[in-house]
Design a protein around this motif. Structure first.
Motif, PDB file in Angstrom:
ATOM      1  N   THR A  63      46.641  52.572 -49.040  1.00  0.00           N
ATOM      2  CA  THR A  63      46.481  52.932 -47.630  1.00  0.00           C
ATOM      3  C   THR A  63      45.066  53.404 -47.299  1.00  0.00           C
ATOM      4  O   THR A  63      44.786  53.752 -46.150  1.00  0.00           O
ATOM      5  N   GLY A  64      44.204  53.434 -48.316  1.00  0.00           N
ATOM      6  CA  GLY A  64      42.826  53.849 -48.077  1.00  0.00           C
ATOM      7  C   GLY A  64      42.668  55.332 -47.838  1.00  0.00           C
ATOM      8  O   GLY A  64      41.756  55.754 -47.117  1.00  0.00           O
ATOM      9  N   ALA A  65      43.516  56.133 -48.449  1.00  0.00           N
ATOM     10  CA  ALA A  65      43.442  57.581 -48.264  1.00  0.00           C
ATOM     11  C   ALA A  65      42.137  58.130 -48.849  1.00  0.00           C
ATOM     12  O   ALA A  65      41.633  57.616 -49.852  1.00  0.00           O
ATOM     13  N   CYS A 196      56.189  68.069 -39.923  1.00  0.00           N
ATOM     14  CA  CYS A 196      54.932  67.310 -40.054  1.00  0.00           C
ATOM     15  C   CYS A 196      55.073  65.909 -39.465  1.00  0.00           C
ATOM     16  O   CYS A 196      54.131  65.387 -38.854  1.00  0.00           O
ATOM     17  N   VAL A 197      56.235  65.288 -39.638  1.00  0.00           N
ATOM     18  CA  VAL A 197      56.453  63.968 -39.040  1.00  0.00           C
ATOM     19  C   VAL A 197      56.440  64.063 -37.518  1.00  0.00           C
ATOM     20  O   VAL A 197      55.877  63.196 -36.825  1.00  0.00           O
ATOM     21  N   LEU A 205      48.855  65.318 -36.021  1.00  0.00           N
ATOM     22  CA  LEU A 205      48.578  65.258 -37.455  1.00  0.00           C
ATOM     23  C   LEU A 205      48.337  63.813 -37.886  1.00  0.00           C
ATOM     24  O   LEU A 205      49.201  62.955 -37.669  1.00  0.00           O
ATOM     25  N   PRO A 206      47.189  63.502 -38.507  1.00  0.00           N
ATOM     26  CA  PRO A 206      46.927  62.137 -38.989  1.00  0.00           C
ATOM     27  C   PRO A 206      47.922  61.732 -40.069  1.00  0.00           C
ATOM     28  O   PRO A 206      48.393  62.572 -40.841  1.00  0.00           O
ATOM     29  N   SER A 207      48.246  60.447 -40.137  1.00  0.00           N
ATOM     30  CA  SER A 207      49.246  59.970 -41.087  1.00  0.00           C
ATOM     31  C   SER A 207      48.842  60.220 -42.535  1.00  0.00           C
ATOM     32  O   SER A 207      49.686  60.499 -43.391  1.00  0.00           O
ATOM     33  N   VAL A 213      49.831  68.239 -45.996  1.00  0.00           N
ATOM     34  CA  VAL A 213      50.220  69.372 -45.152  1.00  0.00           C
ATOM     35  C   VAL A 213      51.655  69.804 -45.464  1.00  0.00           C
ATOM     36  O   VAL A 213      51.959  70.996 -45.512  1.00  0.00           O
ATOM     37  N   THR A 214      52.528  68.829 -45.682  1.00  0.00           N
ATOM     38  CA  THR A 214      53.922  69.148 -46.026  1.00  0.00           C
ATOM     39  C   THR A 214      53.999  69.939 -47.321  1.00  0.00           C
ATOM     40  O   THR A 214      54.710  70.955 -47.409  1.00  0.00           O
TER      41      THR A 214
END
Length: 244
Positions: A63-65, A196-197, A205-207, A213-214
């Protein structure tokens, strides 16, 4: 180490073999599905050897995190190994030069065997623990290779393969709840995840940061809710009341 002891260790690690092959194959398939070459699977399993952490790493890479997000996520997922290491200080005291590898290869299953299976009288602890660790890692590497090669050489429908990690954590969660009888941590984790969802759906909150964060929120909430000092104080207060 004689043949009898070696085959005894193989028998001891047999459940890990079947488990790692079953879980390693989906990991290898995920590597190929994500567009990486098959040989990345054995390399990750040899150098990283983090089980669930490897599943997560492939998903985050795909996902390119950001690297920072990947590092924090892996730390949170594997932070329990700090406790594992502390509890094995005495056992690893006299294992000699193999100690760094034993620390590196300390997976959940390897830890379980090292803490429950006694060292045979005729075997050195370093040899016994080292053989368990090497065999377990070999099982994991083998499972990943099988999955990666199968995904490369055989036409395969990858639909649902990435759900293997979710299934793995679901099984681990159920077993943990059954053994501890404690529903508080999973409930807190679920609530934090839902919040968070919702924040993500609201565009707050960015995906890429949902998981981090969770994890942070859940750990902080659990520490506050299950404060050891508070529990001890409450226990002491109850004892005083009962003694009156």
């Amino acid at each position: 180490m004689n043949k009898s002891t070696f085959f005894k260790i193989i028998k001891i690690t047999a459940p890990v073999f079947f488990g790692y092959i079953a879980i390693g194959i989906p990991f290898g398939l995920m590597v190929v599905k994500a567009g990486y070459p098959w040989w990345l699977s054995p390399i990750m399993s040899a150098l990283m050897y983090a089980g669930a952490g490897q599943y997560i790493a492939i998903g985050l890479f795909a996902t390119g995190a950001p690297l920072a997000a990947i590092a924090i996520t892996e730390l949170m997922v594997n932070i329990r190994h700090i406790v594992y290491g502390l509890s094995l200080i005495t056992k690893f005291k006299d294992v000699g030069k193999i100690k760094p590898y034993l620390v590196f290869a300390l997976t959940d299953e390897t830890y379980a065997l090292m803490t429950t299976v006694p060292v045979p009288p005729e075997t050195k602890p370093s040899t016994f623990y080292g053989t368990i660790a090497v065999l377990n890692q070999l099982y994991w590497v083998t499972g990943g290779i099988i999955g990666a090669l199968a995904g490369t050489l055989i036409p395969f429908d990858f639909a649902g393969v990435d759900f293997a990690l979710t299934s793995l954590f679901a099984v681990l969660l159920i077993e943990q709840i059954k053994s501890s009888k404690d529903f508080v941590p999973p409930v807190i984790g679920a609530v934090c995840a839902i919040i968070c969802v919702i924040l993500y759906k609201m565009g707050i909150l960015p995906s890429n940061n949902i998981l981090i964060v969770t994890l942070i929120a859940a750990i902080v909430a659990i520490m506050l809710f299950k404060n050891p000092s508070r529990t001890q104080n409450e226990g002491a207060a109850v004892s005083k009341e009962e003694s009156k």
